[in-house]
Design a protein around this motif. Structure first.
Motif: not given
Length: 481
Positions: A85-103, A149-159
Motif C-alpha cells: 500500500x505504501x509503495x503504490x501510494x507513492x506512485x499515486x501521489x506522483x501520478x506515475x504509471x507503473x508495472x511490477x514483475x515478480x521476484x 495511436x500506432x504501436x511503435x514499441x513493446x515492453x514485455x513484462x515476464x515472471x
C-alpha cells in the motif's frame, strides 16, 4: 465485456491492446522514458523504508519517467500488504504509471495472485495479471504508441518465477516453455500487424538469464560486476527466442544487488538495474536505471540515476558510453586539398602466418578500388592485400570498428592499431574503438589469406551511426594518389 469475446481477443493477440487502452503509454516528442527500480526489499517496520522512499522520489523528481518498472523483490517482509500500500501510494501521489514483475521473494509473504489483485485497484497500474493458462503471474505486454495511436514499441513484462525443488538444477526456477511460447506468439502477431517488421522492444523480469555470463569483460560492457550471476542453471531458450523473433533490443533484470552492468550479447543488450532498497544487501549507491527509447528507431540510451545525480550514459546499439566520449584522446583530422574517391591497394602472393609476413611476399600488382575488397584476388590461397585510404568521418565521436576476416587482418587508423584480428584462423570478428575528430583520417589495413576459405569485411558504428560495412562514399585516396 463478454467472456467469449475476451477469449477471442486473446487468441487473436489483441488482449494487450485492450487492457492497456485506459492507461495508454505514449511517446512524447519522440521519446519514452522508463525508470527501472529493483530489489526494494521493503520491510514495512524498518526505519530504512524512509530512505528507500526518498530514493524513489529523488529519481522520479529528477527524471519524470513515463513509466516505472518494479522488477521484483519489492516487499519482502510482513506486514506485506501494508508495504504494498505504501509503495503504490507513492506512485499515486506522483501520478506515475507503473508495472511490477515478480521476484523470487515477493510470493513468500503474499500470493502473487493477491498481489496483482491489489495492484489492479490502482488507477496508475498499467500491467495485467497475465494469461491464466501459462506459468507465473503478471506476464503482460505494454505497447507504446505514437501521436496517431500506432504501436511503435513493446515492453514485455515476464515472471521469471522463483524457486524449483530439484537442487540438481540449482536453486532458482526459470522462464517456462509456455511463457516462451506466449511471447513468441504475441511477438509474431505484433510483427505481422507491423507489416512483417519486428517492433523495437524491451523485456523486464527479475532473475538473469544464463547468457548474462557471456558479456562480462567484453569491450562493450560497462558498469559494476561484483558478484557472480545468480540465475537459473537451466537454459530455458528465452534468449534464443528473443534472437529468433528479432524484436527485443534489451533485457533488464535485478536480483544481483552488486551488479549494475550492461553489455551486448549477439545484438541484445543484457543489463541489470541498480538496487533501490536501503534494506537490501549490497554496497552500490541506491538508485534506479533510466532507459530512454526513441520513436521509430531501434536504439535507446540508458544510465543510472541516484539522489546524487546521473551516472554514465550507455548507448545501444553501439555499446559505447559517455565516459569514453569524455576521457578518450581524439585523433585530429588530416587536411586534404583535392579529395578523390577510392581505395589504393597492393596485392601480394606468398605464404603468411601473420600480417608482418606480408612484406616478404611477392608484390604482384597495385591499383585502385571503390571499396576494400578481396573479390578480385586471382588466387584462392596464399595471398595478401595492403589497403591505404582516407575515411571521411561525419562527426566528432568515439567509433567502433570491426573486421571480420579469414585469415588475419589488422586495422590501423592514423597510424594507431585499432583492430587486431591477426593470425591464421577461420572467419572471426574482432572490434576496437578510437575517438576521431570530424574529417579525413588515414586508414591502413593489412590482410592475408593462408588457406581454406577467404573473407574480409570492415565496418563501423558510433553513437549516432548504426553498424554497417564501410560504404563506398566514405573512402578517399591518399594525397600521393
Amino acid at each position: 465485456m463478454n467472456n467469449k469475446y475476451i477469449l477471442l481477443f486473446f487468441c487473436l493477440g489483441i488482449l494487450p491492446l485492450i487492457l492497456s487502452a485506459q492507461n495508454r503509454l505514449n511517446f512524447k516528442d519522440g521519446k519514452f522514458v522508463i525508470a527501472q527500480f529493483t530489489d526494494l526489499h521493503w520491510m514495512p517496520n524498518s526505519e530504512k523504508c524512509a530512505e528507500t522512499a526518498a530514493t524513489l522520489r529523488a529519481v522520479l523528481n529528477a527524471e519524470h519517467p513515463d513509466l516505472v518498472v518494479l522488477s521484483g523483490d519489492v516487499v519482502t517482509y510482513n506486514p506485506a500488504m501494508e508495504g504494498w500500500r505504501r509503495i503504490v501510494n507513492l506512485f499515486e501521489e506522483t501520478k506515475t504509471p507503473f508495472v511490477v514483475t515478480m521476484g523470487n521473494h515477493d510470493a513468500e509473504y503474499i500470493a502473487k495472485d493477491k498481489i496483482y489483485d491489489f495492484l489492479l485497484t490502482s488507477p496508475y497500474y498499467v500491467g495485467t495479471k497475465g494469461p491464466k493458462e501459462i506459468m507465473g503471474c503478471g506476464n503482460c505486454i505494454l505497447p507504446v504508441y505514437d501521436s496517431k495511436d500506432r504501436v511503435k514499441s513493446l515492453l514485455y513484462c515476464i515472471d521469471s518465477n522463483d524457486y524449483q525443488p530439484n537442487k540438481l538444477y540449482g536453486a532458482y526456477d526459470w522462464i517456462h516453455f509456455d511463457q516462451i511460447e506466449w511471447y513468441r506468439q504475441q511477438s509474431a502477431l505484433f510483427t505481422k500487424k507491423n507489416g512483417g517488421k519486428p517492433l523495437p522492444a524491451l523485456a523486464f523480469f527479475h532473475i538473469p538469464l544464463l547468457e548474462y555470463n557471456e558479456v562480462i569483460g567484453d569491450g562493450k560492457t560497462y558498469g559494476t560486476a561484483e558478484e557472480s550471476i545468480a540465475g537459473s542453471k537451466i537454459n530455458s531458450g528465452m534468449f534464443a527466442s528473443f534472437i529468433e523473433a528479432q524484436d527485443v533490443m534489451g533485457v533488464f533484470v535485478g536480483h544481483d544487488h552488486d551488479n549494475d552492468f550492461i553489455g551486448i550479447n549477439k545484438d541484445i543488450a543484457l543489463g541489470f538495474g541498480r538496487v533501490t532498497g536501503a534494506d537490501a544487501y549490497g554496497s552500490l549507491k541506491r538508485g534506479g536505471r533510466i532507459i530512454q527509447l526513441y520513436e521509430d528507431q531501434r536504439k535507446f540510451d540508458t544510465w543510472i540515476t541516484t539522489p546524487a545525480g546521473r551516472e554514465v550514459t550507455y548507448y545501444y546499439p553501439s555499446g559505447l558510453n559517455s565516459e569514453e566520449e569524455q576521457t578518450m584522446t581524439y585523433q585530429p583530422a588530416v587536411k586534404v586539398s583535392a579529395p578523390k574517391r577510392g581505395v589504393a591497394y597492393t596485392y601480394y602472393e606468398g605464404k603468411c602466418k601473420r600480417v608482418a609476413h606480408i612484406s616478404s611476399c611477392k608484390k604482384v600488382k597495385e591499383g585502385i578500388l571503390k571499396n576494400i575488397s578481396i573479390k578480385e584476388a586471382p588466387e584462392t590461397d596464399h595471398f595478401a592485400y595492403e589497403f591505404r585510404t582516407l575515411v571521411n568521418i561525419p562527426e566528432r565521436g568515439v567509433y567502433l570498428f570491426y573486421t571480420f576476416s579469414d585469415d588475419g587482418s589488422v586495422l590501423y587508423i592514423d597510424g594507431q592499431p585499432v583492430v587486431d584480428n591477426d593470425g591464421g584462423h577461420s572467419g572471426r570478428r574482432v572490434e576496437g574503438k578510437i575517438a576521431l575528430e570530424k574529417g579525413f583520417h588515414e586508414l591502413h589495413l593489412l590482410y592475408f589469406e593462408d588457406y581454406m576459405g577467404q573473407e574480409l569485411e570492415i565496418g563501423y558504428s558510433s553513437r549516432n551511426i548504426l553498424e554497417m560495412a564501410l560504404p563506398d562514399e566514405i573512402f578517399f585516396l591518399p594525397e600521393q594518389h
